[in-house]
Design an enzyme around this catalytic site. Structure first.
Site, PDB file in Angstrom:
ATOM      1  N   LYS A 241       0.834  -1.198   0.000  1.00 17.38           N
ATOM      2  CA  LYS A 241       0.000   0.000   0.000  1.00 17.38           C
ATOM      3  C   LYS A 241       0.875   1.257   0.000  1.00 17.38           C
ATOM      4  O   LYS A 241       1.894   1.324   0.685  1.00 17.38           O
ATOM      5  CB  LYS A 241      -0.907  -0.028   1.233  1.00 17.38           C
TER       6      LYS A 241
ATOM      7  N   SER B  25      -9.214   2.544   2.558  1.00 17.98           N
ATOM      8  CA  SER B  25      -8.167   3.141   1.755  1.00 17.98           C
ATOM      9  C   SER B  25      -7.211   2.130   1.101  1.00 17.98           C
ATOM     10  O   SER B  25      -6.342   2.520   0.299  1.00 17.98           O
ATOM     11  CB  SER B  25      -7.335   4.101   2.616  1.00 17.98           C
TER      12      SER B  25
ATOM     13  N   SER C  43     -10.426   0.455   6.486  1.00 16.87           N
ATOM     14  CA  SER C  43      -9.651   0.534   5.244  1.00 16.87           C
ATOM     15  C   SER C  43      -9.156  -0.794   4.711  1.00 16.87           C
ATOM     16  O   SER C  43      -8.784  -0.887   3.540  1.00 16.87           O
ATOM     17  CB  SER C  43      -8.451   1.470   5.450  1.00 16.87           C
TER      18      SER C  43
END
Length: 487
Positions: free
Chosen positions: A83, A158, A182
């Site tokens: 990420k 996210s 997320s």
């Protein structure tokens, strides 16, 4: 929907076994993944910064280690996405912010170093909202990421880029992180598995507000077994994190056996406080009817989470005040709308608000512990709505009712964040619009291995029921397509 059959579509667990037995080479696996990336990533924009030359060198080294008979890590030779909130040595890391558009870290942060040490071949950064704020993966550096089932819709966030890459077979495992959902929300919207561990189980040397337990790092995979494999590399003890406690990461390598028929399970449509679209409520009720016979007991019951909205709003805002003060003081315009909204919400709060939120959080936590004396698991939807267009930054209304904040629609997940319990998003068929439906599986305090084991058992049971089985995106609709995700 088609069923992919390429090497890159094989489960991470099976790929790791095949590498260890020399049935496949890390080099050919990487090339299979690169082929898929080239075919479908332009249609969804999930993977952003990439260094394929470095990945190919790492894959060749991984192949040599296998041929020498070296001891191999749990992720040895597996192409991996990280990420874009996590620092990766030598690979562009932007946090989705123009402030760091050209930032290339000199070293890996702790979690990334652990994944690399376990043998992972880091291929790319996965897209994220600016600073991870919000559940719509879009930012001014890379643009938006589209849903693998319909690129015009959001993929969640996210950890959205990771979820999309996994769903489409671009990579077998990816990392994620979770504050208000997320890991869980993009997993639910993309038909894969995301696990939010208990705070400290995956130590972090990056979390600036180190004494706040609401933000964690964790694994993502197409299945709970694949996520467990990643978890084995991520978990461990490290004194850099004040919440870290002794844990054997290798205990996660294989999901713990869980007999669903012995479990007492509670289910709830809304956790007693979360706004949920009526169509999602109906879909969830249908899912419950299909799976409730799997358990010894499955009854509707809701823990008392108190004023969960206020608690999360305060705790979230405190973290933003701590992290973004210098940039906000210099020029608020340097921060995106979501980040500014959190920061400015924090400016309006008082020390009395902060103390009240912590007190309410503690009371709710203890009530939930009493709840889990009667139940082994709590089940609820992950998201309150079906994926909406990515051009819409966030949900403003549900069932015609105006929401409190830009993140109020995440209440089903942040309600569990407040309690600190481990939670896993499990694919559970599709919703009323034929988009993936995610089931949130919440386990007992510190019951990480049990929760992942229960998620694995559920996935196996769901596979035999068409209405509950994990949906697979249709690659033929994405191959060769180039979409414009500029924001």
């Amino acid at each position: 929907m088609t069923t992919p059959t390429e090497m890159c579509d094989i489960s991470a667990v099976e790929l790791r076994r095949m590498i260890g037995t020399k049935e496949i080479s890390p080099v050919e696996l990487l090339e299979s993944c690169i082929g898929r990336i080239e075919a479908v990533n332009p249609a969804v924009n999930a993977l952003v910064a990439m260094d394929l030359d470095a990945a190919r060198r790492a894959a060749r080294e991984a192949e040599k280690a296998v041929m020498r008979g070296d001891e191999l890590g749990v992720l040895h030779g597996l192409p991996t996405g990280v990420k874009d909130l996590n620092d990766t040595a030598g690979l562009r890391t932007t946090y989705g912010s123009p402030i760091f558009a050209d930032h290339v870290p000199e070293k890996d942060e702790r979690m990334v170093a652990a994944v690399r040490a376990a043998g992972a071949v880091i291929v790319a950064k996965t897209n994220t909202p600016e600073w991870g704020a919000g559940a719509n993966t879009r930012n001014p550096v890379y643009g938006a990421t589209g849903n693998p089932f319909d690129p015009k819709r959001i993929c969640g966030g996210s950890s959205g880029g990771s979820a999309v890459a996994l769903s489409l077979g671009m990579l077998p495992v990816c990392t994620g992180s979770d504050t208000g959902g997320s890991l869980r929300i993009p997993a639910a919207f993309c038909g894969i598995t995301g696990f939010r561990p208990s705070p400290g189980t995956v130590p972090s040397d990056k979390r600036g507000f180190g004494w706040a337990p609401i933000s964690v790092q964790g694994p993502m995979g197409r299945t709970a077994a694949d996520a467990s494999l990643m978890m084995a590399a991520q978990a461990g003890f490290d004194s850099c994190d004040p919440f870290s406690t002794p844990v054997d990461g290798m205990s996660f390598r294989t999901p713990q056996p869980v007999d669903l028929g012995r479990l007492r399970v509670a289910y709830t449509e809304d956790l007693g406080f979360a706004p949920v679209d009526n169509d999602i409520r109906a879909a969830f009720r249908s899912k419950v009817r299909a799976f409730k016979g799997l358990f010894r007991e499955c009854v509707e019951a809701t823990p008392d989470l108190g004023d969960a909205n206020d608690v999360f709003e305060v705790l979230r805002a405190v973290g933003y005040l701590a992290r973004y003060k210098a940039w906000y003081d210099e020029d608020p315009a340097k921060l995106g709308a979501n980040v500014r909204a959190n920061y400015e919400q924090g400016l309006s709060m008082t020390l009395s608000d902060f103390s009240r939120a912590h007190s309410e959080q503690t009371k709710a936590y203890r009530r939930v512990q009493a709840f889990f004396k009667d139940f082994d698991l709590l089940l609820c939807p992950v998201t309150p709505v079906t994926p909406f267009p990515w051009t819409q930054l966030y949900m403003t209304h549900i069932n015609g009712e105006k929401l409190r904040t830009y993140f109020h629609w995440l209440a089903l997940t942040y309600g569990i964040t407040n309690t600190g319990h481990p939670a896993c998003a499990v694919p559970c068929g599709v919703d009323h619009e034929s988009m993936p439906f995610g089931l949130q599986v919440v386990g007992p305090h510190k019951g990480d291995a049990f929760t992942l084991g229960a998620a694995h058992a559920l996935e196996q049971a769901f596979a035999a029921k068409p209405e509950l089985a994990r949906p697979i995106p249709d690659l033929s609709k994405l191959n060769g397509v180039v979409n414009d995700f500029r924001v």
